[in-house]
Structure formats: C-alpha cells, structure tokens
Design a protein around this motif. Sequence first.
Motif, PDB file in Angstrom:
ATOM      1  N   TYR A 109       0.844  -1.196   0.000  1.00  0.00           N
ATOM      2  CA  TYR A 109       0.000   0.000   0.000  1.00  0.00           C
ATOM      3  C   TYR A 109       0.888   1.258   0.000  1.00  0.00           C
ATOM      4  O   TYR A 109       2.116   1.178   0.076  1.00  0.00           O
ATOM      5  N   GLY A 110       0.220   2.421  -0.083  1.00  0.00           N
ATOM      6  CA  GLY A 110       0.913   3.703   0.070  1.00  0.00           C
ATOM      7  C   GLY A 110       1.464   4.278  -1.216  1.00  0.00           C
ATOM      8  O   GLY A 110       1.123   3.852  -2.320  1.00  0.00           O
ATOM      9  N   LYS A 111       2.316   5.287  -1.043  1.00  0.00           N
ATOM     10  CA  LYS A 111       2.878   6.000  -2.179  1.00  0.00           C
ATOM     11  C   LYS A 111       3.718   5.058  -3.032  1.00  0.00           C
ATOM     12  O   LYS A 111       4.617   4.389  -2.545  1.00  0.00           O
ATOM     13  N   ASN A 112       3.370   5.023  -4.304  1.00  0.00           N
ATOM     14  CA  ASN A 112       4.036   4.133  -5.261  1.00  0.00           C
ATOM     15  C   ASN A 112       4.002   2.670  -4.819  1.00  0.00           C
ATOM     16  O   ASN A 112       4.843   1.872  -5.232  1.00  0.00           O
ATOM     17  N   CYS A 113       3.037   2.347  -3.946  1.00  0.00           N
ATOM     18  CA  CYS A 113       2.847   0.967  -3.459  1.00  0.00           C
ATOM     19  C   CYS A 113       4.139   0.423  -2.848  1.00  0.00           C
ATOM     20  O   CYS A 113       4.492  -0.758  -3.036  1.00  0.00           O
ATOM     21  N   SER A 114       4.818   1.258  -2.086  1.00  0.00           N
ATOM     22  CA  SER A 114       6.124   0.882  -1.557  1.00  0.00           C
ATOM     23  C   SER A 114       6.065   0.362  -0.123  1.00  0.00           C
ATOM     24  O   SER A 114       7.083  -0.072   0.414  1.00  0.00           O
ATOM     25  N   ASN A 115       4.890   0.399   0.515  1.00  0.00           N
ATOM     26  CA  ASN A 115       4.762  -0.034   1.911  1.00  0.00           C
ATOM     27  C   ASN A 115       4.118  -1.410   2.002  1.00  0.00           C
ATOM     28  O   ASN A 115       3.145  -1.710   1.298  1.00  0.00           O
ATOM     29  N   LEU A 116       4.654  -2.216   2.911  1.00  0.00           N
ATOM     30  CA  LEU A 116       4.141  -3.572   3.104  1.00  0.00           C
ATOM     31  C   LEU A 116       3.014  -3.547   4.145  1.00  0.00           C
ATOM     32  O   LEU A 116       3.145  -2.911   5.198  1.00  0.00           O
ATOM     33  N   CYS A 117       1.906  -4.237   3.858  1.00  0.00           N
ATOM     34  CA  CYS A 117       0.808  -4.321   4.820  1.00  0.00           C
ATOM     35  C   CYS A 117       1.296  -4.983   6.108  1.00  0.00           C
ATOM     36  O   CYS A 117       2.213  -5.821   6.087  1.00  0.00           O
ATOM     37  N   ASN A 118       0.705  -4.581   7.242  1.00  0.00           N
ATOM     38  CA  ASN A 118       1.076  -5.181   8.523  1.00  0.00           C
ATOM     39  C   ASN A 118       0.842  -6.684   8.479  1.00  0.00           C
ATOM     40  O   ASN A 118      -0.195  -7.150   8.007  1.00  0.00           O
ATOM     41  N   GLN A 119       1.796  -7.431   8.989  1.00  0.00           N
ATOM     42  CA  GLN A 119       1.698  -8.888   8.960  1.00  0.00           C
ATOM     43  C   GLN A 119       0.618  -9.419   9.902  1.00  0.00           C
ATOM     44  O   GLN A 119       0.294 -10.603   9.876  1.00  0.00           O
ATOM     45  N   ASN A 120       0.063  -8.558  10.746  1.00  0.00           N
ATOM     46  CA  ASN A 120      -1.018  -8.970  11.641  1.00  0.00           C
ATOM     47  C   ASN A 120      -2.388  -8.852  10.988  1.00  0.00           C
ATOM     48  O   ASN A 120      -3.403  -9.198  11.608  1.00  0.00           O
ATOM     49  N   CYS A 121      -2.436  -8.345   9.748  1.00  0.00           N
ATOM     50  CA  CYS A 121      -3.703  -8.299   9.009  1.00  0.00           C
ATOM     51  C   CYS A 121      -4.089  -9.712   8.578  1.00  0.00           C
ATOM     52  O   CYS A 121      -3.228 -10.501   8.174  1.00  0.00           O
ATOM     53  N   ILE A 122      -5.375 -10.029   8.668  1.00  0.00           N
ATOM     54  CA  ILE A 122      -5.840 -11.329   8.183  1.00  0.00           C
ATOM     55  C   ILE A 122      -5.591 -11.408   6.678  1.00  0.00           C
ATOM     56  O   ILE A 122      -5.902 -10.477   5.934  1.00  0.00           O
ATOM     57  N   ASN A 123      -5.006 -12.502   6.251  1.00  0.00           N
ATOM     58  CA  ASN A 123      -4.635 -12.735   4.852  1.00  0.00           C
ATOM     59  C   ASN A 123      -3.591 -11.739   4.360  1.00  0.00           C
ATOM     60  O   ASN A 123      -3.372 -11.618   3.152  1.00  0.00           O
ATOM     61  N   LYS A 124      -2.969 -11.002   5.289  1.00  0.00           N
ATOM     62  CA  LYS A 124      -1.932 -10.019   4.948  1.00  0.00           C
ATOM     63  C   LYS A 124      -2.439  -9.018   3.913  1.00  0.00           C
ATOM     64  O   LYS A 124      -1.689  -8.506   3.093  1.00  0.00           O
ATOM     65  N   SER A 125      -3.740  -8.721   3.978  1.00  0.00           N
ATOM     66  CA  SER A 125      -4.360  -7.833   3.001  1.00  0.00           C
ATOM     67  C   SER A 125      -4.780  -6.533   3.661  1.00  0.00           C
ATOM     68  O   SER A 125      -5.325  -6.532   4.772  1.00  0.00           O
ATOM     69  N   CYS A 126      -4.530  -5.404   2.971  1.00  0.00           N
ATOM     70  CA  CYS A 126      -4.906  -4.101   3.530  1.00  0.00           C
ATOM     71  C   CYS A 126      -5.351  -3.156   2.416  1.00  0.00           C
ATOM     72  O   CYS A 126      -5.162  -3.425   1.231  1.00  0.00           O
ATOM     73  N   ASN A 127      -5.935  -2.008   2.834  1.00  0.00           N
ATOM     74  CA  ASN A 127      -6.362  -0.985   1.898  1.00  0.00           C
ATOM     75  C   ASN A 127      -5.151  -0.457   1.137  1.00  0.00           C
ATOM     76  O   ASN A 127      -4.113  -0.156   1.726  1.00  0.00           O
ATOM     77  N   ASN A 128      -5.261  -0.376  -0.182  1.00  0.00           N
ATOM     78  CA  ASN A 128      -4.100  -0.028  -1.002  1.00  0.00           C
ATOM     79  C   ASN A 128      -3.597   1.392  -0.765  1.00  0.00           C
ATOM     80  O   ASN A 128      -2.426   1.689  -1.015  1.00  0.00           O
ATOM     81  N   ALA A 129      -4.451   2.264  -0.236  1.00  0.00           N
ATOM     82  CA  ALA A 129      -4.030   3.647  -0.030  1.00  0.00           C
ATOM     83  C   ALA A 129      -3.509   3.902   1.380  1.00  0.00           C
ATOM     84  O   ALA A 129      -2.446   4.496   1.566  1.00  0.00           O
ATOM     85  N   TYR A 130      -4.266   3.435   2.401  1.00  0.00           N
ATOM     86  CA  TYR A 130      -3.936   3.793   3.787  1.00  0.00           C
ATOM     87  C   TYR A 130      -3.370   2.652   4.625  1.00  0.00           C
ATOM     88  O   TYR A 130      -2.898   2.877   5.735  1.00  0.00           O
ATOM     89  N   GLY A 131      -3.445   1.422   4.139  1.00  0.00           N
ATOM     90  CA  GLY A 131      -2.901   0.294   4.888  1.00  0.00           C
ATOM     91  C   GLY A 131      -3.833  -0.280   5.920  1.00  0.00           C
ATOM     92  O   GLY A 131      -3.449  -1.154   6.702  1.00  0.00           O
ATOM     93  N   GLU A 132      -5.094   0.181   5.971  1.00  0.00           N
ATOM     94  CA  GLU A 132      -6.065  -0.382   6.915  1.00  0.00           C
ATOM     95  C   GLU A 132      -6.362  -1.826   6.527  1.00  0.00           C
ATOM     96  O   GLU A 132      -6.635  -2.126   5.354  1.00  0.00           O
ATOM     97  N   CYS A 133      -6.304  -2.725   7.517  1.00  0.00           N
ATOM     98  CA  CYS A 133      -6.490  -4.152   7.226  1.00  0.00           C
ATOM     99  C   CYS A 133      -7.882  -4.423   6.659  1.00  0.00           C
ATOM    100  O   CYS A 133      -8.887  -4.033   7.258  1.00  0.00           O
ATOM    101  N   THR A 134      -7.919  -5.084   5.523  1.00  0.00           N
ATOM    102  CA  THR A 134      -9.178  -5.303   4.805  1.00  0.00           C
ATOM    103  C   THR A 134     -10.125  -6.224   5.548  1.00  0.00           C
ATOM    104  O   THR A 134     -11.327  -5.956   5.635  1.00  0.00           O
ATOM    105  N   TYR A 135      -9.630  -7.329   6.102  1.00  0.00           N
ATOM    106  CA  TYR A 135     -10.475  -8.338   6.739  1.00  0.00           C
ATOM    107  C   TYR A 135     -10.323  -8.377   8.257  1.00  0.00           C
ATOM    108  O   TYR A 135     -10.738  -9.333   8.900  1.00  0.00           O
TER     109      TYR A 135
END
Length: 293
Positions: A109-135
């Motif tokens: 996620y983030g600027k130029n998609c350079s940030n890794l989603c937090n590993q504590n997110c379910i399925n390691k998935s997050c909002n592409n802009a802000y990094g909020e965990c999707t699930y």
Amino acid sequence: MDGYIEPKCDKSCKGGWYGKNCSKRCSENCFNQRCNHRDGRCTFGCKQGWSSASCSRACDAGFYGKNCSKSCSNCLNSLCDPFNGTCIQGCDDGYMGSKCDESCLIGWYGKNCSNLCNQNCINKSCNNAYGECTYGCEAGWMGLNCSDECMPGWFGEDCVKRCGKCALNHTCNRTNGACLTGCVEPFTGVKCDKNTEISLKKATTNFPQSDFQSGYVIALSAGFAVSLLLNIFTCIVVLRRRYCKRDEEESRHYAECSDVMAVKTENTHTYQELNAINSNVNTYHNLSFGTSP
C-alpha cells in the motif's frame, strides 16, 4: 458563399479547407485534419489532448486523450499529460504505473505501493491507499493497521472476546484466551468459561419431558429384560438340581441292588457248599453201614 469556390460557387472546398472562398485551413488538431467545409468543425473529432468543435482548446486539467474524454483520476493532484495521460507529479497513494491506473498488489500500500501491509492483518491484506487491514486483525491484535496488542482481559481476532474467569486476577492469553494460572471456582475449561454449577442446575431443572419419558421407557425395558434373565437363570438352576438329585437317587439304588445281589450270590455259594458236605456225610454213612459185620 462559405464553403464553395467562386465564381459559380458550384464546387465545395477541397479536403482540409473551409470558409469563404475556401480560404481557411482546417485546424491541425482535427483528426486527419478534416473539417466541415462551411464552418470548420472537425469532421472526425479531435486529436489527443484537444477539445471543442474546432479542436482549438487544450484539455482541461485532469483530462487527456481524444476529445479529452479520459480522466487523470489517480494522478497526484490530477495532473497528467493531455496527450498520453502520463502522470506528471506521480500517483496518488495506492496506485502505480505511468498513468497510475494500476492498484497496488495484495500486501502492499501507500505512495508508489512501496509499503508492506502489517503482517497482523488477516490474509496479509490491507487498503491499497492507507494500509487499513481489509479483513480485520489476526488473533491478539487490534487497530486499523492491526499494530496494537489486545488490552488486558481481551483476546481473539480484533480483540473482541472477553477472557474467562482466570485465577489470581490474571489476564488470559491474548491469542487463544487460555488461562495460564487456572480458574476461579466454580469455573472450568482451558478458557475458564464453563460454570459447573449453572451447567448442573440446567441439567436437573431443564431436563426435557420427552427425554425423561424416553429414559423412563428405556429403564423399564432394561428392568424387564433383567427380570426375565433372572427367571430363566433360576429355572435352569432348579431343573439342574432336580436332574442331579434324580441321578444321585438312581446311583444309590443301583448301589443297593448290587449289594443285594452280592449277598444272594454269597448265600447261594454257601448253600451249595452245605449240600456238598451233606452229600459227603451221607456217602460216609452209607460206606459205614456197608462194612459192618
């Protein structure tokens, strides 16, 4: 007359020309540089980056392409090249590519998609802009980015479950809710979430009538079966005793008969011996009488 050639005005302007005496050139921004021979309107629309009837106006900010029909929506500040759509200042957070028309790959996620989603997110998935965990968050974590541990007394995914009655006022394992110090009485179980008193009370007061009737029928049937088996066993024992008694009496009678026969046989032998003696005596007497003078 506009759009025709004098002096007879019986021929329209050649391609690429328009107006009075066909003296004006069609705009270079017209597609294929073709326009209406009277008023100069572009016949096939505008080239990339231009708009208006005569294609004389450049695209407004945030738009590009033929007739300025495409949006620079994901470009930073909506600025892009009016001809090819390349983003001039880069992309908004969560997008990538020269035109910023590609969303971040899953896990980034983030600027130029350079940030890794937090590993504590379910399925390691997050909002592409802000990094909020999707699930939501994995067990033991909370917060928009799942970067905060559960507060004491809570556990599970997003920390929404309360700990059980752990002993010594200790909290439970924030991941699975297990009480590591045991339970406060009368609670039991790994999570100390089972009240034995309530369970026993429910079992005795809320026993379903249908279950009671079924249990009564089963118990009655079992009692009848046991009684029947006992009666059969008793009959077998009585009959066996009678049979054994009869065999015993017959054996005793046989023994008595054998004794009698033995006595009779012995008497017979004695009688025969007496007869033989008497016979010998008589013979002796006869001999005695025969020899007298």
